[in-house]
Design an enzyme around this catalytic site. Sequence first.
Site, PDB file in Angstrom:
ATOM      1  N   ASN A 146     -42.431   8.394-140.890  1.00  0.00           N
ATOM      2  CA  ASN A 146     -41.466   7.042-141.014  1.00  0.00           C
ATOM      3  C   ASN A 146     -40.353   7.365-141.752  1.00  0.00           C
ATOM      4  O   ASN A 146     -39.759   6.508-141.999  1.00  0.00           O
ATOM      5  CB  ASN A 146     -42.543   6.096-141.814  1.00  0.00           C
ATOM      6  N   ARG A 284     -39.659   4.855-154.449  1.00  0.00           N
ATOM      7  CA  ARG A 284     -40.773   4.426-155.388  1.00  0.00           C
ATOM      8  C   ARG A 284     -40.188   3.453-156.311  1.00  0.00           C
ATOM      9  O   ARG A 284     -39.325   3.817-157.225  1.00  0.00           O
ATOM     10  CB  ARG A 284     -41.695   5.748-155.917  1.00  0.00           C
ATOM     11  N   GLN A 313     -48.393  -1.775-156.716  1.00  0.00           N
ATOM     12  CA  GLN A 313     -48.521  -2.619-155.438  1.00  0.00           C
ATOM     13  C   GLN A 313     -50.012  -3.047-155.215  1.00  0.00           C
ATOM     14  O   GLN A 313     -50.569  -2.287-155.027  1.00  0.00           O
ATOM     15  CB  GLN A 313     -47.689  -1.879-154.203  1.00  0.00           C
ATOM     16  N   HIS A 332     -43.346  -3.805-149.568  1.00  0.00           N
ATOM     17  CA  HIS A 332     -43.088  -2.450-148.979  1.00  0.00           C
ATOM     18  C   HIS A 332     -43.263  -2.283-147.540  1.00  0.00           C
ATOM     19  O   HIS A 332     -44.749  -2.281-147.082  1.00  0.00           O
ATOM     20  CB  HIS A 332     -44.213  -1.421-149.834  1.00  0.00           C
TER      21      HIS A 332
HETATM   22  P1  NAD Z   1     -38.841  14.807-148.138  1.00  0.00           P
HETATM   23  O1  NAD Z   1     -39.919  15.692-149.020  1.00  0.00           O
HETATM   24  O2  NAD Z   1     -38.204  15.313-146.893  1.00  0.00           O
HETATM   25  O3  NAD Z   1     -37.825  14.908-149.178  1.00  0.00           O
HETATM   26  C1  NAD Z   1     -37.814  14.382-150.637  1.00  0.00           C
HETATM   27  C2  NAD Z   1     -36.551  15.309-151.280  1.00  0.00           C
HETATM   28  O4  NAD Z   1     -36.650  14.948-152.774  1.00  0.00           O
HETATM   29  C3  NAD Z   1     -36.376  16.815-151.078  1.00  0.00           C
HETATM   30  O5  NAD Z   1     -35.268  17.208-150.465  1.00  0.00           O
HETATM   31  C4  NAD Z   1     -36.816  17.450-152.627  1.00  0.00           C
HETATM   32  O6  NAD Z   1     -35.968  18.351-153.021  1.00  0.00           O
HETATM   33  C5  NAD Z   1     -36.081  16.242-153.427  1.00  0.00           C
HETATM   34  N1  NAD Z   1     -36.445  15.924-154.759  1.00  0.00           N
HETATM   35  C6  NAD Z   1     -37.717  16.016-155.442  1.00  0.00           C
HETATM   36  N2  NAD Z   1     -37.570  15.938-156.761  1.00  0.00           N
HETATM   37  C7  NAD Z   1     -36.320  15.706-156.795  1.00  0.00           C
HETATM   38  C8  NAD Z   1     -35.637  15.611-158.109  1.00  0.00           C
HETATM   39  N3  NAD Z   1     -36.264  15.534-159.373  1.00  0.00           N
HETATM   40  N4  NAD Z   1     -34.211  15.594-158.073  1.00  0.00           N
HETATM   41  C9  NAD Z   1     -33.634  15.431-156.980  1.00  0.00           C
HETATM   42  N5  NAD Z   1     -34.283  15.737-155.820  1.00  0.00           N
HETATM   43  C10 NAD Z   1     -35.495  15.729-155.693  1.00  0.00           C
HETATM   44  O7  NAD Z   1     -39.483  13.385-147.928  1.00  0.00           O
HETATM   45  P2  NAD Z   1     -38.818  12.189-147.419  1.00  0.00           P
HETATM   46  O8  NAD Z   1     -39.572  11.950-146.118  1.00  0.00           O
HETATM   47  O9  NAD Z   1     -37.610  12.373-147.565  1.00  0.00           O
HETATM   48  O10 NAD Z   1     -39.394  10.922-148.475  1.00  0.00           O
HETATM   49  C11 NAD Z   1     -39.176  10.971-149.822  1.00  0.00           C
HETATM   50  C12 NAD Z   1     -39.825   9.817-150.393  1.00  0.00           C
HETATM   51  O11 NAD Z   1     -39.535   8.656-149.837  1.00  0.00           O
HETATM   52  C13 NAD Z   1     -41.372  10.094-150.269  1.00  0.00           C
HETATM   53  O12 NAD Z   1     -42.022  10.931-151.143  1.00  0.00           O
HETATM   54  C14 NAD Z   1     -41.666   8.559-150.688  1.00  0.00           C
HETATM   55  O13 NAD Z   1     -41.841   8.613-152.255  1.00  0.00           O
HETATM   56  C15 NAD Z   1     -40.664   7.794-150.157  1.00  0.00           C
HETATM   57  N6  NAD Z   1     -40.945   7.162-148.862  1.00  0.00           N
HETATM   58  C16 NAD Z   1     -40.952   5.788-148.796  1.00  0.00           C
HETATM   59  C17 NAD Z   1     -41.484   5.051-147.658  1.00  0.00           C
HETATM   60  C18 NAD Z   1     -41.391   3.525-147.605  1.00  0.00           C
HETATM   61  O14 NAD Z   1     -41.876   2.897-146.695  1.00  0.00           O
HETATM   62  N7  NAD Z   1     -40.329   2.993-148.432  1.00  0.00           N
HETATM   63  C19 NAD Z   1     -41.772   5.745-146.429  1.00  0.00           C
HETATM   64  C20 NAD Z   1     -41.694   7.110-146.552  1.00  0.00           C
HETATM   65  C21 NAD Z   1     -41.490   7.722-147.894  1.00  0.00           C
END
Ligand code: NAD
Length: 399
Positions: A146, A284, A313, A332
């Site tokens: 997603n 988050r 949540q 969400h």
């Molecule tokens: P991903 O793993 O592709 O990307 C995460 C990125 O965060 C990576 O590039 C990583 O290097 C970076 N990162 C981690 N810690 C960091 C820090 N301290 N400082 C800077 N960068 C940092 O994941 P994604 O698919 O892009 O998803 C990211 C997040 O979004 C998920 O973990 C989840 O919490 C959230 N998400 C929310 C929904 C929603 O419905 N709202 C859906 C999917 C994901």
Amino acid sequence: MKILCVLYDDPINGMPKNYPLGDLPKIDKYPDGMTLPSPNGRDFKPGELLGCVSGELGLRKFLESNGHQLVVTSDKDGDDCTADKELVDADVVISQPFFPYYLTRKKMESAPNLKMAITAGIGSDHVDLQAAMDHKIDVVEVTYCNSRSVAEHIVMMIVSMVRDYHSQYAIVNNGGWNIADAVQRSYDVEGMHIGTVAAGRIGLDALRKMKPFDVHLHYFDRHRLPEKVEKELNLTFHDSVESMVKVCDVVTINCPLHPETEHLFDETMINKMKKGAYIVNTARGKICDKDAIAAALKSGQLSGYAGDVWFPQPAPNDHPWRSMPHHGMTPHTSGTSLSAQTRYADGVREILECFFEKKEIRNQYLIVKDGELAGMGAHSYSKGTATDGSEEAAKYQKK
Ligand code: NAD
């Protein structure tokens, strides 16, 4: 085996008899070439509601015909909830970040048979990852399922908040026509500086999707993007969050929640932002300090805050983000469009098929494996836990 599946409630008026669209657009691959989830079978029609209790992620037939037991509930918070009672002899627990079953250390320790926690979606911070490592419980999620759905939501929120769509829509609904009221907080996005904290799957896709708006794009991530991508999107890389937020009109937060990012946007960080900036947080809720956000909207340090993630949540009815000024919050939802549900239901089934047949689960799906951060967990998380305080979810009273 016993599979416990915690899902959100059905629609108040029951499951839909029909849906707006007859079918979903066909997507073969994600932009980096990764294939979509590919289970051996599927017992639902793409586009159906799957993430609620009656949807059962389309798993019942598959699990029961293979001799497994499936228990589905939405009763997940508070003492004596059904999920806690069913967990004690469960082998696998499945939960969605939209309506997370907070798998704390205590809960994990009540479940001696538990082998795996599956996140039907992305973001496994609702599981105490440190406790999972300590107890050798594997944690997996459906990476990419997603990410692009969320990026679309981010674009929607940036544009609607900067243009102040919500107030204009409210004026029409109230029978009004006062244009001066409608536009007194409305700007164009064109020319603005837009920055993302993290440029992973969501962050990078959001940058790409914003590019045609003729904006200046910025990012900070602990992993730098390839030079080719930076050039293609004319990105400015910052080596700290502070350096980026100082120059941005809109900041979007796209990193996972883990000990390094918990409360990253506190009063100190918000005060380092450009005055009057906007935040879009679909990552988050706990990455932001809830009271600091509400205070900054009241003082004008922030012009707007939008997102779909809260902590905990469901958000307690008196959560300040429900009533703070200039917010554009949704529950969400960004990652649980009907389109996304099909992908993560397929992904959960693919994971379960691998698990039962003792085949390797895709490395990209791994967060914790054999007591260590692994796969995307090793790339995107740090050790420790972020589930503290989740018991507050029991305060929510259904409307
Ligand atoms: P991903 O793993 O592709 O990307 C995460 C990125 O965060 C990576 O590039 C990583 O290097 C970076 N990162 C981690 N810690 C960091 C820090 N301290 N400082 C800077 N960068 C940092 O994941 P994604 O698919 O892009 O998803 C990211 C997040 O979004 C998920 O973990 C989840 O919490 C959230 N998400 C929310 C929904 C929603 O419905 N709202 C859906 C999917 C994901």
